[in-house]
Structures are given as structure tokens and as C-alpha cells.
Design an enzyme around this catalytic site. Structure first.
Site, PDB file in Angstrom:
ATOM      1  N   PHE A 222       0.819  -1.210   0.000  1.00 14.24           N
ATOM      2  CA  PHE A 222       0.000   0.000   0.000  1.00 14.24           C
ATOM      3  C   PHE A 222       0.857   1.265   0.000  1.00 14.24           C
ATOM      4  O   PHE A 222       0.423   2.312  -0.492  1.00 14.24           O
ATOM      5  CB  PHE A 222      -0.975  -0.006   1.167  1.00 14.24           C
ATOM      6  CG  PHE A 222      -2.037  -1.078   1.035  1.00 14.24           C
ATOM      7  CD1 PHE A 222      -2.537  -1.418  -0.207  1.00 14.24           C
ATOM      8  CD2 PHE A 222      -2.513  -1.757   2.147  1.00 14.24           C
ATOM      9  CE1 PHE A 222      -3.509  -2.400  -0.351  1.00 14.24           C
ATOM     10  CE2 PHE A 222      -3.481  -2.736   2.018  1.00 14.24           C
ATOM     11  CZ  PHE A 222      -3.982  -3.069   0.761  1.00 14.24           C
ATOM     12  N   ASP A 223       2.060   1.194   0.540  1.00  4.69           N
ATOM     13  CA  ASP A 223       2.996   2.304   0.355  1.00  4.69           C
ATOM     14  C   ASP A 223       3.294   2.484  -1.129  1.00  4.69           C
ATOM     15  O   ASP A 223       3.324   3.609  -1.644  1.00  4.69           O
ATOM     16  CB  ASP A 223       4.304   2.027   1.100  1.00  4.69           C
ATOM     17  CG  ASP A 223       4.326   2.603   2.504  1.00  4.69           C
ATOM     18  OD1 ASP A 223       3.651   3.625   2.733  1.00  4.69           O
ATOM     19  OD2 ASP A 223       5.009   2.034   3.368  1.00  4.69           O
TER      20      ASP A 223
END
Length: 441
Positions: free
Chosen positions: A207-208
Site C-alpha cells: 500500500f505504500d
């Protein structure tokens, strides 16, 4: 300013003044071109764009590395301790964190301590001259330094200011912005793993990375708007929103059906066979997405009758009867190695792949001509990195410089920030500076 520096300014200005602003970069307000970009490598699509990078760790730095690959000049502002990823080890390469090296090529590093009034002035000046500012401080954390959007906008109204948080600026503003927390809170861990195991995190800070990509989209969209309107704007992103968007069919399926998905191991909830299967020497992933592919697959393994079996004739039937189908397929697949099946299935357009480790993945990409690795920088300072995945026919990515040591470019960047405001050699807001580092350093 020395005569040598002035000569460098004038020489570089001569190159740029021969071109119109539109030719250089149609949406450009200000730029800090680097001799290495202008003179030594083809300009990328963001050639001439100045990015003030106040981000740390992964999402922001990944975004700005992609912009730098495509020609942007990225000034990475670090605290005296440096980006946290400098300490993320093992593994290491030449005594440096491979984590940091993986997401910071083509950047210039300057240490500015916001607690130091002189350094803070330089940080504010950099933000005032930048086309793009990126940051991932806690919500409101830069306000006391005069580096929040409203403060920067007063001096730089056309700035594109990108903020990344963990969970937004409302009820989640106080939560720490770690990818692992987003994986837990988004529900990803509830669908990752086998039914009889605990939830697993993904093997990368997914998700980063997705948020970094979304930030790139936001910045390029805002730049396009600025090109047409002259207006800057504040773009805001957060890990949880990117997570829910990136989970696509899982989150969308819940909204549409009201059913919350659960862990299914490597099985797909809607498609079968779409999972790894044992072979003679390892696992082979099958990704059979339609009935025609399944019929071809059954012929290839010598079981054509399966495609006509009413339990398996359609994808919905196969999904419903997967427990009966799996042992029939496995019994045949274990008779050959994963690569043998790959060589049989691939010419028939039956989607499959052996399950490889990371080394195997990089080597396979090289084998099929994707050239996955590239040296950032030149000579003794070159660092092997993974190639930017985008191919342009006219404005290719470049790998001008290795990731910088902490404050490697600090002296030159400070000098530029201190003298450029009164320098008679700047054209409007377009400021030039000699090469920050020697080629490839």
C-alpha cells in the site's frame, strides 16, 4: 559569486534560452536544471521540473524517484539523522541500506534542520521555488515551520503540493502511517493466507507502493490542470484510501453484495483453476480465466473428458466443484516438472508460470528481454537498481546518478538557495545551477 560559477550559469542559460518555455516543458513554472540532464542524457518528460521532496520512508520517496527517472530535478530534504530507511538493514550494499538505495536514485540530498532558523529559511525558499512539493509528515506537522500548503501557497501560488498521510486528516489523523497498519485495517490481511492460518501481510509494503503510484498520478494530473489554467493546488492521499481502491474486486464485491470475503489461501474466489499446483519438482501457477482455455488445458494434460464434465464445464461449475477438480489435476501435473509444463502450455496460450524466488523472477525477466536491472550512475559509484517500468518512444527514463549519501549535495544546494534570489542571471523564476555532482556520483 565566483567568475567560474557565473560562467557556468551563463553557459547553461544559453542552452535554455535557445528554447522556448513550451519546448522545454509546457507546464513549467520554475526549474533547477542539472548539467547532467541537459547536456549528457536525453531529457525525460519531466525535464525542467523542480521537486522539493520532504518525504521519508517509502510512499513519497518512491513517487519522487519515478519523477526523477523521468527527468525531474528532485532535491531530497533530510533531517540530520537522515531518512529512516538509511537504517533499514540488513541487507546492505557497500555498507548502505539496500532499502534506501532501491528508492532514491537520481536525487540530490541536502540536510536541513528545521529547528535551525537559517536552515528553515532555506527550506522555505526551496518550497517557494519548486514546481512540486511532496511531504508525508503527520497532518499539520509542517504548519509550525511555515512549510504547510497554505504557507507555501502564499509565496508560490502555482505550486503542486502533495501530502501523504496514513489515514487522512480527520478521524485518523492521529494514527501512525505505517503500511502494515493499513494492511490490517483495510481488510487485506483477512483475505491473505489460508483458511486455517492467521492473516498474513503481503511480502512487500504494497500500500505504500500503491500510494506512491497514486501520488504520481495526482501530481501529473495537477500539472496538466496547471498547464491549462495556471492554477496550483493541494493534492492529498492516504494509505487507507489507496488500499481500499487497490483491493478492487474485494472491496467492490463487498459494497455490491454485502458479503465480506475471507481467506482462501492461493485460490481465487471467482475463478478456477487459478492457483498454484504441485508438480514433480515444485509449484506451477495456473491462471485459466475462461472455458476455452480450460478445454485446451485438459487436452494438453490428456484429460479432455474433464471439459465436458457437467461439474467442470463452465467457470462457475469449476469454482463450485473445485474440491473435486483439484486432485484430478494434481495427479496429472505431478508427472512432469514445472518448467516442462510451462514449455507445453505456453505455446497453447494456457496461462501458467512456475513459482520462482526473487532471484528467479529477475533472471526470468532478463531471459525474456525485459532488461530488469540498470546501473544508476557511472563508474565506481554506479549502483545496480531495478529499471523504471515505463518505456517511452521519445523521452526515455534515465539513470543519471546513484542514490546520494546523506547531505552529499548539501553545500551546492545551500549555495544555490542562498545566492540565486539576488542573482542577475536568472530568467524570471527559472533558476539555473551548475552540476550538483560530478556525472554519475
Amino acid at each position: 559569486m565566483s567568475d567560474q560559477v557565473l560562467d557556468g550559469h551563463k553557459r547553461l542559460l544559453g542552452v535554455w534560452m535557445d528554447m522556448t518555455t513550451t519546448e522545454v516543458f509546457p507546464m513549467m513554472k520554475s526549474s533547477l536544471p542539472d548539467d547532467r540532464t541537459v547536456q549528457d542524457v536525453p531529457g525525460g518528460p519531466f525535464d525542467g521540473l523542480l521537486v522539493a521532496d520532504f518525504g521519508r520512508v517509502l510512499a513519497g520517496p518512491y513517487c519522487t524517484m519515478l519523477l526523477a527517472d523521468l527527468g525531474a530535478t528532485v532535491i531530497k530534504v533530510e533531517s540530520p539523522l537522515g531518512d529512516e530507511t538509511r537504517s533499514y538493514r540488513p541487507p546492505e550494499y557497500r555498507g548502505e541500506s539496500t532499502y534506501f538505495l532501491s528508492i532514491n536514485r537520481n536525487k540530490q540530498s541536502v540536510v536541513l534542520d528545521f529547528r535551525n532558523p537559517d536552515d528553515l529559511v532555506l527550506a522555505q525558499r526551496l518550497a517557494a521555488r519548486a514546481d512540486v512539493v511532496t511531504e508525508n509528515f503527520k497532518p499539520g506537522g509542517l504548519r509550525r515551520f511555515g512549510l504547510d500548503y497554505e504557507s507555501v501557497k502564499r509565496e508560490n501560488p502555482s505550486v503542486i503540493y502533495a501530502s501523504i498521510t496514513g489515514f487522512g486528516t480527520a478521524g485518523g489523523a492521529g494514527l501512525a502511517g505505517y503500511d502494515l497498519l493499513a494492511q490490517a485495517l483495510s481488510g487485506l490481511m483477512s483475505v491473505t493466507g489460508a483458511p486455517n492460518t492467521e492473516g498474513f501481510r503481503a511480502g512487500v509494503a504494497v500500500f505504500d507502493v500503491i500510494t506512491g503510484l497514486h501520488t504520481c498520478i495526482a501530481i501529473t494530473s495537477a500539472l496538466y490542470h496547471r498547464q491549462r489554467s495556471g492554477e496550483g493546488q493541494h493534492v492529498e492521499l492516504n494509505l487507507l484510501s489507496s488500499a481500499l481502491s487497490g483491493m478492487v474486486n474485494q472491496t467492490g464485491g463487498f459494497l455490491l453484495s454485502g458479503q465480506s470475503p475471507t481467506r482462501m489461501g492461493n485460490d481465487h474466489p471467482s475463478i478456477y483453476p487459478y492457483a498454484p499446483f504441485r508438480t514433480h519438482d515444485g509449484e506451477l501457477v495456473l491462471a485459466i480465466g475462461n472455458d476455452a482455455q480450460f478445454a485446451t488445458f485438459c487436452d494438453a494434460i490428456g484429460l479432455p473428458q474433464l471439459a465436458a464434465d457437467t461439474r467442470f464445464a463452465s467457470n462457475a461449475d469449476r469454482s463450485a466443484h473445485r474440491d473435486a477438480l483439484r486432485p484430478l489435476l494434481t495427479a496429472r501435473l505431478v508427472t512432469k516438472t514445472a518448467w516442462e509444463w510451462f514449455d507445453i502450455f505456453s505455446p497453447l496460450q494456457v496461462p501458467c508460470a512456475p513459482v520462482l524466488d526473487v532471484r528467479g523472477g529477475v533472471e526470468f525477466a532478463a531471459k525474456i528481454g525485459l532488461e530488469p536491472s540498470v546501473a544508476a550512475g557511472t563508474g565506481d559509484h554506479a549502483v545496480p537498481t531495478i529499471r523504471n517500468p515505463i518505456t517511452f518512444s521519445r523521452t526515455p527514463a534515465s539513470y543519471r546518478a546513484a542514490p546520494p549519501a546523506l547531505d552529499q549535495d548539501g553545500e551546492a544546494v545551500r549555495r544555490w538557495l542562498q545566492v540565486a534570489e539576488d542573482d542577475e542571471d536568472h530568467v524570471g523564476d527559472r533558476v539555473t545551477v551548475p552540476a550538483i555532482r560530478k556525472e554519475g556520483r
